[in-house]
Design a protein around this motif. Structure first.
Motif, PDB file in Angstrom:
ATOM      1  N   GLY A 145      -2.775  -2.019  -1.170  1.00 18.99           N
ATOM      2  CA  GLY A 145      -1.751  -1.355  -1.979  1.00 18.99           C
ATOM      3  C   GLY A 145      -0.354  -1.907  -1.779  1.00 18.99           C
ATOM      4  O   GLY A 145       0.628  -1.174  -1.906  1.00 18.99           O
ATOM      5  N   LEU A 146      -0.249  -3.206  -1.478  1.00 19.73           N
ATOM      6  CA  LEU A 146       1.054  -3.815  -1.185  1.00 19.73           C
ATOM      7  C   LEU A 146       1.579  -4.501  -2.441  1.00 19.73           C
ATOM      8  O   LEU A 146       1.418  -5.705  -2.632  1.00 19.73           O
ATOM      9  N   PHE A 147       2.206  -3.697  -3.311  1.00 21.33           N
ATOM     10  CA  PHE A 147       2.678  -4.216  -4.585  1.00 21.33           C
ATOM     11  C   PHE A 147       4.196  -4.416  -4.641  1.00 21.33           C
ATOM     12  O   PHE A 147       4.713  -4.843  -5.672  1.00 21.33           O
ATOM     13  N   ASP A 148       4.904  -4.057  -3.593  1.00 20.38           N
ATOM     14  CA  ASP A 148       6.377  -4.179  -3.609  1.00 20.38           C
ATOM     15  C   ASP A 148       6.876  -5.060  -2.460  1.00 20.38           C
ATOM     16  O   ASP A 148       7.981  -4.900  -1.949  1.00 20.38           O
ATOM     17  N   THR A 149       6.059  -6.015  -2.056  1.00 20.57           N
ATOM     18  CA  THR A 149       6.410  -6.850  -0.909  1.00 20.57           C
ATOM     19  C   THR A 149       7.666  -7.671  -1.180  1.00 20.57           C
ATOM     20  O   THR A 149       8.570  -7.759  -0.335  1.00 20.57           O
TER      21      THR A 149
END
Length: 449
Positions: A105-109
């Motif tokens: 769920g790492l979509f704003d790295t």
């Protein structure tokens, strides 16, 4: 009433606290810097590893059709490894996310990394899955395309390694501080040894065993020891000055008291004349007491900036000595001009003339002569002569010392000539003893004018 415990101030305590504070501050600062450098080094090493693994990263990009499939250099990198990757554009907007990053769920790295990218590495982010990650930025060109790739690695393992390294660093620092404390205590007591030695020597001086501090102190204490030695010398000199002044006063008063006894025994004087003579002697005693007290306070150097008429001092002394030694019928000859001045204090002149004339009257057979003038070299010269036994040549220097007498048969303490020599020396003059034309002793004083 409450009892208050007040600790004494200790120099060693101040040294220990100050030195330990400095060592601890420097030590922990160095440890902090070492840990930061270690973290940066680990980050750089991991970045280097990722650069070496770029072909494997590219393989995953190719798998998602992000780079052309015609790159021959990818043929040798068939190992499939999954990475947590985010691809960013030039403004660090996330344009692609690897499958493993999607699973977490790492979509704003990219957006989060943009907030910290101006800081110094290592870059650390806490992501949406509540895990900590170290982020590695790879700006690469693959097949002619520019990529800003953010590769993330779970920080748990790296943090554990970093924690172990920090622990070892602080343990070593503690060992160094313990060793520094031991060396500091040794250095402090070694450095304080000269002060302990100084304390022991000062106690010896206080007990009268020694008179001054010894040499061989460290350079930093030489100024202190020299100042203390000068102070001790001044104190000793002042004490000797007081003692000498009291001895000289007693010696001077002895002659005046003898004169008083002679006056009271003189039946030729009526009561009024006797009282006048006695008051004259008492007045001279008063002057002598004031003079000796002043000399004890200031020393002879503080008493010589005056000029004194000589005859008004010599004549009363001669009259007094006539009374004391009246049975000798002394023929006294005085060759002093009425206007001639002695280049010094009246008390000094009374001491010089009183001691020398008293010796001459006591030891003469029948003649005493006193002469004062300025000689051919411009010096003031005072001469007292008699026709007595004189002074043997081997004794002429010795009798100028305190307690030494040429005539041991007559009473006395051997102080008078020593006092004269001290006075003459204080004026920068000389006192010599020769043989007189009268066949006795000739005491000659020469003073610079």
């Amino acid at each position: 009433m409450p009892l208050k415990l007040r600790l004494k101030k200790r120099l060693l305590t101040r040294m220990f606290l100050t030195s330990l504070s400095i060592i601890a501050l420097v030590g922990f600062g160095l440890a902090w810097m070492v840990n930061i450098l270690h973290a940066q080094n680990s980050y750089n090493e991991e970045t280097a590893k990722l650069i070496a693994e770029i072909p494997q990263v590219a393989a995953e990009l190719r798998e998602h059709d992000l780079i052309p499939d015609t790159s021959e250099w990818l043929e040798e990198n068939n190992k499939q490894a999954r990475y947590i990757i985010a691809s960013c554009d030039e403004k660090f907007k996330q344009v692609w996310t690897s499958s493993l990053a999607v699973d977490r769920g790492l979509f704003d790295t990219c957006e989060r990394f943009n907030e910290i990218r101006n800081e110094s590495p290592p870059y650390y982010l806490t992501m949406a899955d509540d895990r900590g990650y170290f982020v590695y930025l790879l700006a690469v060109e693959i097949a002619g395309e520019h990529y800003n790739l953010l590769v993330m690695k779970d920080a748990a393992k790296l943090e554990q390694e970093y924690s172990k390294f920090s622990k070892r660093t602080y343990i070593r620092l503690t060992m160094v501080l313990a060793l520094a404390l031991v060396l500091l205590i040794s250095a402090a007591y070694w450095g304080m040894r000269p002060l302990v030695r100084m304390q022991n020597e000062l106690q010896s001086i206080n007990q009268g065993k020694t008179k001054s501090l010894s040499e061989g102190y460290p350079v930093e204490l030489e100024g202190v020891t020299q100042a203390l030695n000068q102070m001790l010398q001044q104190s000793s000199a002042q004490q000797q000055r007081y003692q000498n002044a009291m001895n000289d006063l007693a010696h001077s008063l002895k002659t005046r008291l003898a004169a008083v006894h002679a006056i009271t025994d003189d039946s030729s004087l009526n009561k009024q004349a006797s009282d006048e003579k006695i008051m004259e002697q008492i007045s001279q005693m008063d002057q002598l007491v004031k003079y000796q007290l002043k000399r004890a306070m200031l020393g002879r150097q503080g008493l010589k900036h005056e000029k004194t008429l000589i005859l008004p001092v010599v004549e009363p002394l001669a009259q007094m000595l006539f009374k004391i030694y009246r049975e000798k019928q002394v023929q006294f000859e005085c060759k002093i001009a009425s206007e001639l001045l002695f280049p010094g204090n009246k008390g000094d002149l009374m001491e010089l003339c009183g001691n020398l004339m008293e010796n001459a009257f006591r030891l003469c057979i029948s003649r005493v002569r006193i002469t004062a003038q300025h000689n051919e070299r411009g010096e003031f010269e005072l001469t007292v002569e008699d026709d007595g036994p004189g002074v043997e040549e081997n004794l002429r220097q010795k009798i100028l010392q305190r307690g030494v007498r040429a005539d041991t048969q007559s009473p006395g303490q051997g102080i008078g000539l020593a006092v004269c020599d001290e006075i003459v020396s204080s004026y920068g003059g000389t006192l010599s003893i020769d043989e007189s034309p009268l066949e006795g002793a000739c005491f000659r004083i020469r003073l610079p004018v």
